[in-house]
Scaffold this motif. Structure first.
Motif, PDB file in Angstrom:
ATOM      1  N   ASP A  44      -1.280  38.371  83.676  1.00 26.88           N
ATOM      2  CA  ASP A  44      -0.377  38.644  84.257  1.00 26.88           C
ATOM      3  C   ASP A  44       0.984  38.832  83.601  1.00 26.88           C
ATOM      4  OD1 ASP A  44       1.049  39.541  86.839  1.00 26.88           O
ATOM      5  OD2 ASP A  44       0.552  37.813  87.993  1.00 26.88           O
ATOM      6  N   LYS A  45       2.127  39.251  84.199  1.00 29.99           N
ATOM      7  CA  LYS A  45       3.186  39.438  83.609  1.00 29.99           C
ATOM      8  C   LYS A  45       4.047  37.844  83.786  1.00 29.99           C
ATOM      9  CE  LYS A  45       6.174  38.417  87.039  1.00 29.99           C
ATOM     10  NZ  LYS A  45       7.036  37.238  87.298  1.00 29.99           N
ATOM     11  N   PRO A  46       4.880  37.355  82.704  1.00 24.85           N
ATOM     12  CA  PRO A  46       4.875  38.195  81.339  1.00 24.85           C
ATOM     13  C   PRO A  46       3.694  37.999  80.477  1.00 24.85           C
ATOM     14  CG  PRO A  46       6.278  36.356  81.463  1.00 24.85           C
ATOM     15  CD  PRO A  46       5.754  36.249  82.555  1.00 24.85           C
ATOM     16  N   MET A  47       3.151  38.834  79.708  1.00 22.27           N
ATOM     17  CA  MET A  47       2.022  38.601  78.941  1.00 22.27           C
ATOM     18  C   MET A  47       2.117  37.612  78.013  1.00 22.27           C
ATOM     19  SD  MET A  47       0.287  41.515  76.404  1.00 22.27           S
ATOM     20  CE  MET A  47      -0.935  41.025  75.437  1.00 22.27           C
ATOM     21  N   ALA A  48       3.258  37.195  77.489  1.00 27.65           N
ATOM     22  CA  ALA A  48       3.477  36.019  76.662  1.00 27.65           C
ATOM     23  C   ALA A  48       4.868  35.565  76.809  1.00 27.65           C
ATOM     24  CB  ALA A  48       3.038  36.348  75.273  1.00 27.65           C
ATOM     25  N   GLY A  49       5.348  34.749  75.825  1.00 26.53           N
ATOM     26  CA  GLY A  49       6.581  34.221  75.831  1.00 26.53           C
ATOM     27  C   GLY A  49       7.481  35.058  74.717  1.00 26.53           C
ATOM     28  N   SER A  50       6.729  35.572  73.921  1.00 24.51           N
ATOM     29  CA  SER A  50       7.536  36.376  72.663  1.00 24.51           C
ATOM     30  C   SER A  50       6.820  37.719  72.409  1.00 24.51           C
ATOM     31  CB  SER A  50       7.562  35.253  71.384  1.00 24.51           C
ATOM     32  OG  SER A  50       6.244  35.141  70.833  1.00 24.51           O
ATOM     33  N   LEU A  51       7.416  38.338  71.599  1.00 25.45           N
ATOM     34  CA  LEU A  51       6.772  39.560  71.124  1.00 25.45           C
ATOM     35  C   LEU A  51       5.694  39.340  70.075  1.00 25.45           C
ATOM     36  CD1 LEU A  51       6.391  42.713  70.539  1.00 25.45           C
ATOM     37  CD2 LEU A  51       8.394  42.770  69.029  1.00 25.45           C
ATOM     38  N   VAL A  52       5.817  38.357  69.348  1.00 25.24           N
ATOM     39  CA  VAL A  52       5.071  37.773  68.363  1.00 25.24           C
ATOM     40  C   VAL A  52       3.616  37.470  69.048  1.00 25.24           C
ATOM     41  CG1 VAL A  52       4.346  36.001  66.729  1.00 25.24           C
ATOM     42  CG2 VAL A  52       6.614  37.038  66.503  1.00 25.24           C
ATOM     43  N   ASP A  53       3.819  36.609  69.940  1.00 24.06           N
ATOM     44  CA  ASP A  53       2.434  36.463  70.833  1.00 24.06           C
ATOM     45  C   ASP A  53       1.812  37.793  71.403  1.00 24.06           C
ATOM     46  OD1 ASP A  53       3.050  33.949  70.047  1.00 24.06           O
ATOM     47  OD2 ASP A  53       3.279  32.936  72.120  1.00 24.06           O
ATOM     48  N   VAL A  54       2.519  38.790  72.028  1.00 20.64           N
ATOM     49  CA  VAL A  54       2.223  39.802  72.216  1.00 20.64           C
ATOM     50  C   VAL A  54       1.325  40.483  71.365  1.00 20.64           C
ATOM     51  CG1 VAL A  54       2.537  41.888  73.590  1.00 20.64           C
ATOM     52  CG2 VAL A  54       3.667  39.990  74.180  1.00 20.64           C
ATOM     53  N   ILE A  55       1.780  40.681  70.376  1.00 22.86           N
ATOM     54  CA  ILE A  55       1.195  41.321  69.210  1.00 22.86           C
ATOM     55  C   ILE A  55      -0.276  40.749  68.824  1.00 22.86           C
ATOM     56  CG2 ILE A  55       1.248  41.735  66.652  1.00 22.86           C
ATOM     57  CD1 ILE A  55       4.217  42.486  67.180  1.00 22.86           C
ATOM     58  N   GLU A  56      -0.173  39.220  68.671  1.00 23.91           N
ATOM     59  CA  GLU A  56      -1.292  38.362  68.286  1.00 23.91           C
ATOM     60  C   GLU A  56      -2.369  38.620  69.399  1.00 23.91           C
ATOM     61  OE1 GLU A  56      -3.450  35.619  65.943  1.00 23.91           O
ATOM     62  OE2 GLU A  56      -2.283  37.604  65.909  1.00 23.91           O
ATOM     63  N   ILE A  57      -2.028  38.523  70.655  1.00 24.20           N
ATOM     64  CA  ILE A  57      -3.092  38.666  71.607  1.00 24.20           C
ATOM     65  C   ILE A  57      -3.808  39.889  71.717  1.00 24.20           C
ATOM     66  CG2 ILE A  57      -3.460  38.876  74.159  1.00 24.20           C
ATOM     67  CD1 ILE A  57      -1.211  36.910  74.584  1.00 24.20           C
ATOM     68  N   PHE A  58      -3.009  41.161  71.445  1.00 21.54           N
ATOM     69  CA  PHE A  58      -3.696  42.254  71.337  1.00 21.54           C
ATOM     70  C   PHE A  58      -4.685  42.446  69.874  1.00 21.54           C
ATOM     71  CE2 PHE A  58      -0.396  44.361  73.951  1.00 21.54           C
ATOM     72  CZ  PHE A  58      -1.454  44.780  74.882  1.00 21.54           C
ATOM     73  N   ARG A  59      -4.191  41.852  68.746  1.00 23.29           N
ATOM     74  CA  ARG A  59      -4.843  41.662  67.542  1.00 23.29           C
ATOM     75  C   ARG A  59      -6.293  40.943  67.635  1.00 23.29           C
ATOM     76  NH1 ARG A  59      -6.129  38.866  63.489  1.00 23.29           N
ATOM     77  NH2 ARG A  59      -5.282  36.850  64.182  1.00 23.29           N
ATOM     78  N   LEU A  60      -6.125  39.851  68.452  1.00 23.04           N
ATOM     79  CA  LEU A  60      -7.296  39.061  68.814  1.00 23.04           C
ATOM     80  C   LEU A  60      -8.392  39.896  69.553  1.00 23.04           C
ATOM     81  CD1 LEU A  60      -5.680  35.636  69.305  1.00 23.04           C
ATOM     82  CD2 LEU A  60      -7.106  36.401  67.285  1.00 23.04           C
ATOM     83  N   ALA A  61      -7.830  40.427  70.691  1.00 16.73           N
ATOM     84  CA  ALA A  61      -8.544  41.149  71.720  1.00 16.73           C
ATOM     85  C   ALA A  61      -9.472  42.302  70.867  1.00 16.73           C
ATOM     86  CB  ALA A  61      -7.943  41.657  72.946  1.00 16.73           C
ATOM     87  N   LYS A  62      -8.558  43.130  70.128  1.00 17.37           N
ATOM     88  CA  LYS A  62      -9.370  44.071  69.242  1.00 17.37           C
ATOM     89  C   LYS A  62     -10.048  43.787  68.217  1.00 17.37           C
ATOM     90  CE  LYS A  62      -7.907  47.933  66.049  1.00 17.37           C
ATOM     91  NZ  LYS A  62      -6.976  48.496  65.451  1.00 17.37           N
ATOM     92  N   ALA A  63      -9.848  42.533  67.428  1.00 11.80           N
ATOM     93  CA  ALA A  63     -11.016  41.937  66.766  1.00 11.80           C
ATOM     94  C   ALA A  63     -12.181  41.350  67.339  1.00 11.80           C
ATOM     95  CB  ALA A  63     -10.288  40.852  66.089  1.00 11.80           C
ATOM     96  N   ALA A  64     -11.965  40.967  68.756  1.00 11.20           N
ATOM     97  CA  ALA A  64     -13.211  40.432  69.340  1.00 11.20           C
ATOM     98  C   ALA A  64     -13.716  41.585  69.877  1.00 11.20           C
ATOM     99  CB  ALA A  64     -12.811  39.418  70.338  1.00 11.20           C
ATOM    100  N   LYS A  65     -13.154  42.673  70.255  1.00 12.31           N
ATOM    101  CA  LYS A  65     -13.781  44.149  70.735  1.00 12.31           C
ATOM    102  C   LYS A  65     -13.964  43.588  72.438  1.00 12.31           C
ATOM    103  CE  LYS A  65     -16.159  45.983  66.804  1.00 12.31           C
ATOM    104  NZ  LYS A  65     -17.526  46.226  66.276  1.00 12.31           N
ATOM    105  N   VAL A  66     -12.953  42.991  73.025  1.00 15.99           N
ATOM    106  CA  VAL A  66     -12.957  42.481  74.146  1.00 15.99           C
ATOM    107  C   VAL A  66     -11.939  43.535  74.947  1.00 15.99           C
ATOM    108  CG1 VAL A  66     -12.262  40.877  75.879  1.00 15.99           C
ATOM    109  CG2 VAL A  66     -13.813  40.296  73.923  1.00 15.99           C
TER     110      VAL A  66
END
Length: 260
Positions: A44-66
């Motif tokens: 849910d919004k906000p996805m994270a508290g910073s743009l850096v964390d948003v990018i990292e969440i997407f990176r981790l999800a992609k790496a985990a294929k989730v």
């Protein structure tokens, strides 16, 4: 209803997860056990508290294929979706309005302005190049984005959600709120199919836009340029622990934010 002592324990008994913490700052750490458990997740919004964390969440999800996505309910308003789906052709200008209460621990637009900004990007799509934050004569926040090709999108603080879009075939209302039903339907379809209704590129650009607005505020309302990078390069540039804001250059347009 069963209450669990940890996210890890909960993930053993569920098929999917809705991460609903109001504060965006802990979302990165909270989503890690969900991704390790390979459970599809909506944040849910906000996805994270910073743009850096948003990018990292997407990176981790992609790496985990989730499968994972985040969105405001405003994205799924009927008039907004009609415009996105071609009601007035290609949009050249849009303005969206909505409340913008702020909290000192988040960039100003993250906490509640994200709703109106989500509507704006649903209408305009990706491709925003510069962002400028100003204050209206009424003392309200106004953020102006210039998209590629000279298209223009504006978010303005207001008491109600509403907006307007202009395109090749005329103009139409947009930016309304039709409750949470359409979002819930989108989430359920996502859990059933594993296909996110919002691309990572668009969500990342939304948060780049909002962080750039904060940087413009710091620079006294100067235009701020959004840089473009691949997810991998973005992670390297940001270093994850460092904010993705470059040092001021010689141009009057400062550079800020890394996105896909």
């Amino acid at each position: 209803m069963k209450i669990y002592d940890s996210i890890e324990e909960m993930c053993k008994d569920v098929d999917a997860v809705l991460l609903e913490s109001v504060d965006g700052r802990p979302h990165l750490e909270q989503v890690k056990p969900v991704l390790r458990a390979r459970k599809p997740v909506y944040i849910d919004k906000p996805m994270a508290g910073s743009l850096v964390d948003v990018i990292e969440i997407f990176r981790l999800a992609k790496a985990a294929k989730v499968p994972m996505f985040s969105s405001s309910s405003l994205r799924f308003g009927r008039d907004t979706q009609a415009v996105r789906n071609g009601l007035i052709g290609k949009v050249s200008y849009a303005e969206t309005y909505g409340p913008c209460s702020v909290e000192p621990h988040h960039p100003d637009l993250f906490w509640y302005g994200v709703h109106g900004v989500e509507s704006l990007f649903t209408i305009m799509g990706t491709g925003c190049e510069t962002v400028q934050r100003r204050i209206t004569l009424e003392g309200k926040i106004e953020v102006i984005g210039i998209w590629s090709g000279g298209r223009k999108g504006v978010y303005r603080e207001d008491k109600e959600f509403h907006g307007l879009a202009k395109g090749e075939k005329g103009e139409a209302a947009a930016g309304s709120h039709d409750g949470y039903g359409p979002l819930v339907a989108a989430i359920m379809k996502f859990f059933q199919t594993g296909v996110a209704p919002v691309k990572p590129e668009e969500t990342i650009e939304i948060f780049a836009f909002m962080e750039a607005a904060d940087e413009s505020k710091k620079q006294g309302g100067a235009p701020v340029k959004i840089m473009v990078a691949s997810p991998e390069k973005a992670a390297k540039i940001t270093g994850i622990d460092n904010p993705p804001i470059s040092k001021p250059g010689k141009s009057s347009v400062e550079r800020v934010s890394v996105m896909i």
